[in-house]
Design a protein around this motif. Structure first.
Motif, PDB file in Angstrom:
ATOM      1  N   LEU A 282       8.612   3.290  -7.765  1.00 53.09           N
ATOM      2  CA  LEU A 282       7.279   3.574  -7.234  1.00 53.09           C
ATOM      3  C   LEU A 282       6.410   2.326  -7.301  1.00 53.09           C
ATOM      4  N   LEU A 283       6.483   1.613  -8.426  1.00 52.30           N
ATOM      5  CA  LEU A 283       5.704   0.387  -8.572  1.00 52.30           C
ATOM      6  C   LEU A 283       6.141  -0.670  -7.567  1.00 52.30           C
ATOM      7  N   GLU A 284       7.437  -0.750  -7.327  1.00 52.63           N
ATOM      8  CA  GLU A 284       7.927  -1.720  -6.341  1.00 52.63           C
ATOM      9  C   GLU A 284       7.334  -1.421  -4.969  1.00 52.63           C
ATOM     10  N   ALA A 285       7.294  -0.150  -4.604  1.00 50.71           N
ATOM     11  CA  ALA A 285       6.687   0.222  -3.324  1.00 50.71           C
ATOM     12  C   ALA A 285       5.193  -0.099  -3.332  1.00 50.71           C
ATOM     13  N   PHE A 286       4.505   0.252  -4.406  1.00 52.99           N
ATOM     14  CA  PHE A 286       3.075  -0.041  -4.521  1.00 52.99           C
ATOM     15  C   PHE A 286       2.801  -1.531  -4.336  1.00 52.99           C
ATOM     16  N   SER A 287       3.677  -2.375  -4.889  1.00 54.35           N
ATOM     17  CA  SER A 287       3.447  -3.830  -4.815  1.00 54.35           C
ATOM     18  C   SER A 287       3.528  -4.346  -3.384  1.00 54.35           C
ATOM     19  N   HIS A 288       4.105  -3.556  -2.491  1.00 47.99           N
ATOM     20  CA  HIS A 288       4.148  -3.900  -1.065  1.00 47.99           C
ATOM     21  C   HIS A 288       3.090  -3.119  -0.276  1.00 47.99           C
ATOM     22  N   GLY A 289       2.228  -2.422  -0.987  1.00 45.50           N
ATOM     23  CA  GLY A 289       1.191  -1.642  -0.320  1.00 45.50           C
ATOM     24  C   GLY A 289       1.707  -0.378   0.328  1.00 45.50           C
ATOM     25  N   ILE A 290       2.859   0.116  -0.119  1.00 42.82           N
ATOM     26  CA  ILE A 290       3.484   1.280   0.495  1.00 42.82           C
ATOM     27  C   ILE A 290       3.119   2.545  -0.276  1.00 42.82           C
ATOM     28  N   PRO A 291       2.528   3.530   0.368  1.00 45.34           N
ATOM     29  CA  PRO A 291       2.279   4.820  -0.287  1.00 45.34           C
ATOM     30  C   PRO A 291       3.592   5.502  -0.652  1.00 45.34           C
ATOM     31  N   VAL A 292       3.546   6.388  -1.629  1.00 40.20           N
ATOM     32  CA  VAL A 292       4.740   7.115  -2.037  1.00 40.20           C
ATOM     33  C   VAL A 292       4.471   8.613  -2.004  1.00 40.20           C
ATOM     34  N   THR A 327       1.216  14.200   6.285  1.00 40.75           N
ATOM     35  CA  THR A 327      -0.198  13.919   6.012  1.00 40.75           C
ATOM     36  C   THR A 327      -0.415  12.425   5.787  1.00 40.75           C
ATOM     37  N   ALA A 328       0.472  11.809   5.015  1.00 44.28           N
ATOM     38  CA  ALA A 328       0.323  10.380   4.707  1.00 44.28           C
ATOM     39  C   ALA A 328       0.501   9.511   5.940  1.00 44.28           C
ATOM     40  N   LEU A 329       1.361   9.943   6.877  1.00 46.49           N
ATOM     41  CA  LEU A 329       1.729   9.076   8.004  1.00 46.49           C
ATOM     42  C   LEU A 329       1.104   9.487   9.334  1.00 46.49           C
ATOM     43  N   SER A 330       0.134  10.381   9.308  1.00 44.77           N
ATOM     44  CA  SER A 330      -0.481  10.825  10.564  1.00 44.77           C
ATOM     45  C   SER A 330      -1.973  10.504  10.643  1.00 44.77           C
ATOM     46  N   ASN A 331      -2.513   9.911   9.589  1.00 42.02           N
ATOM     47  CA  ASN A 331      -3.933   9.585   9.548  1.00 42.02           C
ATOM     48  C   ASN A 331      -4.089   8.110   9.183  1.00 42.02           C
ATOM     49  N   LYS A 332      -4.452   7.282  10.161  1.00 38.75           N
ATOM     50  CA  LYS A 332      -4.517   5.837   9.934  1.00 38.75           C
ATOM     51  C   LYS A 332      -5.489   5.448   8.834  1.00 38.75           C
ATOM     52  N   GLN A 333      -6.661   6.050   8.850  1.00 42.24           N
ATOM     53  CA  GLN A 333      -7.671   5.705   7.863  1.00 42.24           C
ATOM     54  C   GLN A 333      -7.213   6.079   6.456  1.00 42.24           C
ATOM     55  N   LEU A 334      -6.697   7.282   6.315  1.00 44.96           N
ATOM     56  CA  LEU A 334      -6.193   7.730   5.016  1.00 44.96           C
ATOM     57  C   LEU A 334      -5.050   6.841   4.553  1.00 44.96           C
ATOM     58  N   TYR A 335      -4.169   6.502   5.471  1.00 44.64           N
ATOM     59  CA  TYR A 335      -3.024   5.657   5.124  1.00 44.64           C
ATOM     60  C   TYR A 335      -3.474   4.304   4.567  1.00 44.64           C
ATOM     61  N   SER A 336      -4.437   3.673   5.231  1.00 44.46           N
ATOM     62  CA  SER A 336      -4.924   2.372   4.773  1.00 44.46           C
ATOM     63  C   SER A 336      -5.583   2.469   3.402  1.00 44.46           C
ATOM     64  N   GLU A 337      -6.327   3.554   3.180  1.00 43.86           N
ATOM     65  CA  GLU A 337      -6.979   3.743   1.876  1.00 43.86           C
ATOM     66  C   GLU A 337      -5.948   3.925   0.768  1.00 43.86           C
ATOM     67  N   ILE A 338      -4.901   4.694   1.056  1.00 43.10           N
ATOM     68  CA  ILE A 338      -3.849   4.913   0.061  1.00 43.10           C
ATOM     69  C   ILE A 338      -3.087   3.617  -0.196  1.00 43.10           C
ATOM     70  N   SER A 339      -2.829   2.872   0.853  1.00 46.76           N
ATOM     71  CA  SER A 339      -2.136   1.593   0.718  1.00 46.76           C
ATOM     72  C   SER A 339      -2.921   0.646  -0.182  1.00 46.76           C
ATOM     73  N   GLN A 340      -4.218   0.587   0.018  1.00 44.58           N
ATOM     74  CA  GLN A 340      -5.071  -0.287  -0.800  1.00 44.58           C
ATOM     75  C   GLN A 340      -5.045   0.151  -2.266  1.00 44.58           C
ATOM     76  N   ALA A 341      -5.096   1.450  -2.512  1.00 40.20           N
ATOM     77  CA  ALA A 341      -5.058   1.968  -3.880  1.00 40.20           C
ATOM     78  C   ALA A 341      -3.702   1.701  -4.532  1.00 40.20           C
ATOM     79  N   ALA A 342      -2.628   1.751  -3.737  1.00 40.56           N
ATOM     80  CA  ALA A 342      -1.286   1.470  -4.250  1.00 40.56           C
ATOM     81  C   ALA A 342      -1.189   0.026  -4.738  1.00 40.56           C
ATOM     82  N   LEU A 343      -1.719  -0.894  -3.951  1.00 44.06           N
ATOM     83  CA  LEU A 343      -1.722  -2.296  -4.360  1.00 44.06           C
ATOM     84  C   LEU A 343      -2.507  -2.499  -5.651  1.00 44.06           C
ATOM     85  N   LYS A 344      -3.643  -1.869  -5.737  1.00 45.30           N
ATOM     86  CA  LYS A 344      -4.482  -1.984  -6.927  1.00 45.30           C
ATOM     87  C   LYS A 344      -3.749  -1.488  -8.166  1.00 45.30           C
ATOM     88  N   LYS A 345      -3.025  -0.381  -8.011  1.00 48.55           N
ATOM     89  CA  LYS A 345      -2.256   0.173  -9.124  1.00 48.55           C
ATOM     90  C   LYS A 345      -1.149  -0.788  -9.541  1.00 48.55           C
TER      91      LYS A 345
END
Length: 367
Positions: A282-292, A327-345
């Motif tokens: 999960l962390l490896e995915a987060f480090s690439h900005g990928i939601p899980v 849900t994660a892959l059908s909303n561009k705005q939500l996806y970008s927000e989750i991606s940003q939070a993943a990187l932060k984590k």
């Protein structure tokens, strides 16, 4: 003043990739960069190391044991006892840091003969501690020789504490952060959404069967929208029974290729149903900005915040899994927000930070 000597050990075959060995190698490489410790690694090995690293000493034939829903490659070779004793007498480490310190058989002999400060990192989580409880009379002496006890997660701490109560400090697994690839992801309208699975397909606890059910639901509801990329060994059974143009079988891939796959995918689905103490994938995915998207299990739930850096759903529920993926892959705005939070984590678990914390622990315990 002579350099302080540090010995790192793992009970597992040093040639086999896995959470414990990855932890050891990352710790080794980062400590080489930031500390003045003279470091050696002691491990068992099924074959000569490709890199011929002089810091790595290998001994013992490998056996495969099935436990906690997975196969463990470690040594049960009693002949290593004298070799361990001889090596410790020659190297004379100041600190020995053992991964899974109570696992057989190498770590058992290391603790038996150790005259150093002993630090143990516990990784395992399971709902059933029968193994530790059955062998506690044999392990308690070595457990008492640990001067500092670490756990990679609250789940791992909870598990070992049931059989061996004591004071444990949580120092998690880490991830190597590359600032060049730490960028918020965006969805591309021109392509199918790519869902990545990474894990052994012949280990039921990895939950691949539930992802397949979820994928079929997605194919039925949203035709030609999603593509599943499957990385991992043991896929022969599945390949022979599943016929879908939207499943791409990749088998086991080297680390550099996996990095490229992370950069090319949109979401990681990790449908493990239990037995995960942390979730380094999960962390490896987060480090690439990928939601899980994951099931709600111990270990994973410590990293994933539902709707914030990913989605976490009811265990073994393929319908909820499919809905969360959509849900994660059908909303561009939500996806970008989750991606940003993943990187932060992910940046909270940077090995550069964790290795400094561990060196501080070493220095303090030697005082």
């Amino acid at each position: 003043m002579p350099a302080k000597k540090l010995l790192l050990t793992t009970p597992y075959d040093i040639n086999v990739k896995g959470g414990v060995n990855n932890h050891l190698w990352n710790l080794y490489h980062h400590l080489k960069e930031i500390s003045d410790y003279k470091i050696k690694i002691l491990a068992s090995s099924s074959a000569p190391l490709n890199n011929q690293n002089a810091d790595v000493i290998t001994l013992g034939a490998i056996s495969t044991l099935k436990a906690n829903g997975s196969n463990s490659n470690l040594t049960l070779d009693l002949r290593i006892r004298k070799k361990v004793k001889s090596f410790l007498s020659e190297f004379q480490p100041d600190i020995i840091h053992l991964q899974e310190p109570l696992y057989p058989l190498l770590n058992h002999f290391v603790l038996n003969y150790s005259q150093a400060i002993n630090i143990g990192t516990f990784h395992t989580y399971s709902t059933n501690p029968w193994g530790y409880r059955l062998t506690k009379p044999l392990l308690i002496k070595n457990f008492k020789k640990l001067h500092l006890k670490l756990a990679v997660s609250m789940a791992a701490k909870e598990f070992i504490s049931k059989s061996f109560p004591g004071s444990y400090k949580v120092v998690p697994n880490g991830v190597c952060i590359d600032e060049e690839i730490c960028k918020t992801r965006i969805l591309n309208d021109q392509e199918k959404r790519k869902i990545l699975f990474v894990g052994r397909l012949d280990e039921p606890r990895k939950g691949f069967e539930f992802l397949i059910k979820a994928h079929k639901i997605l194919e039925s509801k949203y035709p030609q929208t999603y593509q599943l990329w499957v990385v991992g060994s043991g896929n022969e059974k599945w390949k022979n029974t599943l016929n879908s143009e939207n499943i791409k079988w990749m088998g086991k891939v080297p680390d550099d290729e996996l990095e490229r796959l992370y950069d090319s995918t949109d979401l990681l689905c990790a449908p493990s149903i239990g037995g995960e103490s942390f979730g380094i994938i999960l962390l490896e995915a987060f480090s690439h900005g990928i939601p899980v998207v994951t099931f709600n299990i111990k270990g994973y739930s410590e990293l994933v915040r539902n709707g914030e850096n990913g989605f976490i759903v009811e265990n073994k529920n393929s319908s909820e899994l499919a809905q969360a993926i959509h849900t994660a892959l059908s909303n561009k705005q939500l996806y970008s927000e989750i991606s940003q939070a993943a990187l932060k984590k992910a940046k909270m678990f940077d090995w550069k930070l964790l290795s400094k914390e561990i060196v501080k622990l070493y220095d303090e315990i030697l005082k």
